[in-house]
Write a protein that holds these residues in place. Structure first.
Motif, PDB file in Angstrom:
ATOM      1  N   LEU A 144      -3.074  12.249   3.204  1.00  0.00           N
ATOM      2  CA  LEU A 144      -2.578  11.232   4.020  1.00  0.00           C
ATOM      3  C   LEU A 144      -2.180  10.237   3.305  1.00  0.00           C
ATOM      4  CD1 LEU A 144      -2.509  10.306   7.040  1.00  0.00           C
ATOM      5  CD2 LEU A 144      -4.760   9.320   6.814  1.00  0.00           C
ATOM      6  N   SER A 145      -2.609   9.769   2.125  1.00  0.00           N
ATOM      7  CA  SER A 145      -2.550   8.503   1.294  1.00  0.00           C
ATOM      8  C   SER A 145      -0.976   8.832   0.682  1.00  0.00           C
ATOM      9  CB  SER A 145      -3.354   8.331  -0.013  1.00  0.00           C
ATOM     10  OG  SER A 145      -3.361   9.672  -0.801  1.00  0.00           O
ATOM     11  N   ALA A 146      -0.399   9.981   0.585  1.00  0.00           N
ATOM     12  CA  ALA A 146       1.078  10.245   0.298  1.00  0.00           C
ATOM     13  C   ALA A 146       2.104   9.685   1.052  1.00  0.00           C
ATOM     14  CB  ALA A 146       1.159  11.812  -0.166  1.00  0.00           C
ATOM     15  N   PHE A 147       1.667   8.924   2.262  1.00  0.00           N
ATOM     16  CA  PHE A 147       2.732   8.715   3.277  1.00  0.00           C
ATOM     17  C   PHE A 147       2.936   7.288   3.270  1.00  0.00           C
ATOM     18  CE2 PHE A 147       1.449  13.107   4.685  1.00  0.00           C
ATOM     19  CZ  PHE A 147       2.540  13.567   4.506  1.00  0.00           C
ATOM     20  N   GLY A 148       2.372   6.570   2.046  1.00  0.00           N
ATOM     21  CA  GLY A 148       2.711   5.028   2.520  1.00  0.00           C
ATOM     22  C   GLY A 148       1.659   4.188   2.008  1.00  0.00           C
ATOM     23  N   PHE A 149       1.283   3.214   2.954  1.00  0.00           N
ATOM     24  CA  PHE A 149       0.144   2.103   2.693  1.00  0.00           C
ATOM     25  C   PHE A 149       0.656   0.784   1.842  1.00  0.00           C
ATOM     26  CE2 PHE A 149      -2.163   6.017   3.645  1.00  0.00           C
ATOM     27  CZ  PHE A 149      -2.634   5.723   4.752  1.00  0.00           C
ATOM     28  N   ALA A 150       1.965   0.583   1.937  1.00  0.00           N
ATOM     29  CA  ALA A 150       2.327  -0.484   1.326  1.00  0.00           C
ATOM     30  C   ALA A 150       2.614  -1.806   2.502  1.00  0.00           C
ATOM     31  CB  ALA A 150       3.865  -0.535   0.544  1.00  0.00           C
TER      32      ALA A 150
ATOM     33  N   ALA B  81       2.017  17.512  10.216  1.00  0.00           N
ATOM     34  CA  ALA B  81       1.130  18.579   9.590  1.00  0.00           C
ATOM     35  C   ALA B  81      -0.317  17.957   9.026  1.00  0.00           C
ATOM     36  CB  ALA B  81       1.856  19.322   8.608  1.00  0.00           C
ATOM     37  N   THR B  82      -0.064  17.108   8.325  1.00  0.00           N
ATOM     38  CA  THR B  82      -1.515  16.282   7.533  1.00  0.00           C
ATOM     39  C   THR B  82      -2.261  15.826   8.655  1.00  0.00           C
ATOM     40  OG1 THR B  82      -0.263  15.860   5.349  1.00  0.00           O
ATOM     41  CG2 THR B  82      -2.161  14.798   5.956  1.00  0.00           C
ATOM     42  N   VAL B  83      -1.746  14.900   9.349  1.00  0.00           N
ATOM     43  CA  VAL B  83      -2.449  14.444  10.355  1.00  0.00           C
ATOM     44  C   VAL B  83      -3.234  15.247  11.564  1.00  0.00           C
ATOM     45  CG1 VAL B  83      -2.684  12.723  12.391  1.00  0.00           C
ATOM     46  CG2 VAL B  83      -1.506  12.184  10.489  1.00  0.00           C
ATOM     47  N   VAL B  84      -2.374  16.485  11.717  1.00  0.00           N
ATOM     48  CA  VAL B  84      -3.134  17.240  12.737  1.00  0.00           C
ATOM     49  C   VAL B  84      -4.184  17.937  11.875  1.00  0.00           C
ATOM     50  CG1 VAL B  84      -2.624  19.584  13.719  1.00  0.00           C
ATOM     51  CG2 VAL B  84      -0.974  17.606  14.140  1.00  0.00           C
ATOM     52  N   ALA B  85      -3.892  18.253  10.690  1.00  0.00           N
ATOM     53  CA  ALA B  85      -5.147  19.344   9.693  1.00  0.00           C
ATOM     54  C   ALA B  85      -6.190  18.355   9.871  1.00  0.00           C
ATOM     55  CB  ALA B  85      -4.562  19.534   8.738  1.00  0.00           C
ATOM     56  N   LEU B  86      -6.042  16.956   9.430  1.00  0.00           N
ATOM     57  CA  LEU B  86      -7.161  16.007   9.528  1.00  0.00           C
ATOM     58  C   LEU B  86      -7.984  15.980  10.669  1.00  0.00           C
ATOM     59  CD1 LEU B  86      -5.651  13.127   7.314  1.00  0.00           C
ATOM     60  CD2 LEU B  86      -7.644  14.774   6.470  1.00  0.00           C
TER      61      LEU B  86
ATOM     62  N   SER C 197       7.504  -2.366  -1.590  1.00  0.00           N
ATOM     63  CA  SER C 197       8.501  -1.337  -1.274  1.00  0.00           C
ATOM     64  C   SER C 197       8.053  -0.285  -0.225  1.00  0.00           C
ATOM     65  CB  SER C 197       9.165  -0.744  -2.494  1.00  0.00           C
ATOM     66  OG  SER C 197      10.072  -1.710  -3.241  1.00  0.00           O
ATOM     67  N   LEU C 198       8.667  -0.037   0.897  1.00  0.00           N
ATOM     68  CA  LEU C 198       8.325   1.002   1.625  1.00  0.00           C
ATOM     69  C   LEU C 198       8.854   2.263   1.061  1.00  0.00           C
ATOM     70  CD1 LEU C 198       8.516  -0.774   5.088  1.00  0.00           C
ATOM     71  CD2 LEU C 198       6.490  -0.530   3.499  1.00  0.00           C
ATOM     72  N   GLN C 199       8.114   3.481   1.310  1.00  0.00           N
ATOM     73  CA  GLN C 199       8.727   4.849   0.901  1.00  0.00           C
ATOM     74  C   GLN C 199       8.683   5.725   2.351  1.00  0.00           C
ATOM     75  OE1 GLN C 199       6.988   6.851  -2.209  1.00  0.00           O
ATOM     76  NE2 GLN C 199       7.033   4.940  -3.457  1.00  0.00           N
ATOM     77  N   TRP C 200       9.889   6.010   2.729  1.00  0.00           N
ATOM     78  CA  TRP C 200       9.962   6.862   3.980  1.00  0.00           C
ATOM     79  C   TRP C 200       9.919   8.094   3.785  1.00  0.00           C
ATOM     80  CZ3 TRP C 200      10.141   3.589   8.317  1.00  0.00           C
ATOM     81  CH2 TRP C 200      10.335   2.320   8.125  1.00  0.00           C
ATOM     82  N   HIS C 201       9.333   8.925   4.619  1.00  0.00           N
ATOM     83  CA  HIS C 201       9.088  10.213   4.572  1.00  0.00           C
ATOM     84  C   HIS C 201       9.272  11.045   5.737  1.00  0.00           C
ATOM     85  CE1 HIS C 201       6.162   8.936   1.386  1.00  0.00           C
ATOM     86  NE2 HIS C 201       5.904   8.152   1.875  1.00  0.00           N
TER      87      HIS C 201
ATOM     88  N   ILE D 151       2.539   1.516   7.077  1.00  0.00           N
ATOM     89  CA  ILE D 151       2.382   0.027   6.598  1.00  0.00           C
ATOM     90  C   ILE D 151       0.936  -0.421   6.754  1.00  0.00           C
ATOM     91  CG2 ILE D 151       3.472  -2.092   7.085  1.00  0.00           C
ATOM     92  CD1 ILE D 151       5.706  -0.850   8.436  1.00  0.00           C
ATOM     93  N   LEU D 152       0.697  -0.977   5.743  1.00  0.00           N
ATOM     94  CA  LEU D 152      -0.715  -1.623   5.738  1.00  0.00           C
ATOM     95  C   LEU D 152      -0.517  -3.124   6.359  1.00  0.00           C
ATOM     96  CD1 LEU D 152      -3.709  -1.792   4.885  1.00  0.00           C
ATOM     97  CD2 LEU D 152      -2.841  -2.326   2.392  1.00  0.00           C
ATOM     98  N   ARG D 153      -1.295  -3.515   6.986  1.00  0.00           N
ATOM     99  CA  ARG D 153      -1.273  -4.858   7.600  1.00  0.00           C
ATOM    100  C   ARG D 153      -2.429  -5.417   7.263  1.00  0.00           C
ATOM    101  NH1 ARG D 153      -1.849  -6.009  12.708  1.00  0.00           N
ATOM    102  NH2 ARG D 153      -0.818  -7.948  12.700  1.00  0.00           N
ATOM    103  N   SER D 154      -2.494  -6.510   6.332  1.00  0.00           N
ATOM    104  CA  SER D 154      -3.760  -7.339   6.038  1.00  0.00           C
ATOM    105  C   SER D 154      -4.103  -8.356   7.308  1.00  0.00           C
ATOM    106  CB  SER D 154      -3.527  -7.905   4.709  1.00  0.00           C
ATOM    107  OG  SER D 154      -2.505  -7.816   4.050  1.00  0.00           O
ATOM    108  N   GLY D 155      -5.004  -8.762   7.469  1.00  0.00           N
ATOM    109  CA  GLY D 155      -5.558  -9.897   8.413  1.00  0.00           C
ATOM    110  C   GLY D 155      -6.724  -9.249   9.450  1.00  0.00           C
TER     111      GLY D 155
END
Length: 92
Positions: free
Chosen positions: A4-10, A28-33, A17-21, A70-74
């Motif tokens: 899951l961590s491979a898909f972002g969290f910026a 597939a990852t989310v369903v497996a989890l 910088s955001l990385q799109w996937h 996307i990681l939202r802080s607050g």
């Protein structure tokens, strides 16, 4: 399958910088989890959250739309219209 961590969290609001996937890969990852947690009796709230994410990723995959987490802080859970306008992509 990617973790899951491979898909972002910026945080683009913080200038990161955001990385799109590929949505199908994220799905597939989310369903497996989700399935793993359901099998092992994982936290119901987390399973519910993963189901909601899977639904959004399924729609994105069918439309061939890329995604990133996307990681939202607050503290608050409210996303203001001003913040949504500042963000890249869309929040859903």
């Amino acid at each position: 399958m990617a973790p899951l961590s491979a898909f972002g969290f910026a945080d683009d609001a913080a200038g990161e910088s955001l990385q799109w996937h590929d949505s199908a890969a994220g799905l597939a990852t989310v369903v497996a989890l989700k399935q793993s947690l359901e099998t092992t009796g994982g936290d119901d709230e987390l399973v519910h959250d993963l189901a909601a994410i899977a639904t959004a990723l399924d729609v994105a995959a069918k439309q061939d739309v890329s995604f990133c987490f996307i990681l939202r802080s607050g503290r608050d859970q409210f996303i203001s219209p001003m913040e949504m306008d500042r963000r890249a992509g869309s929040l859903g």
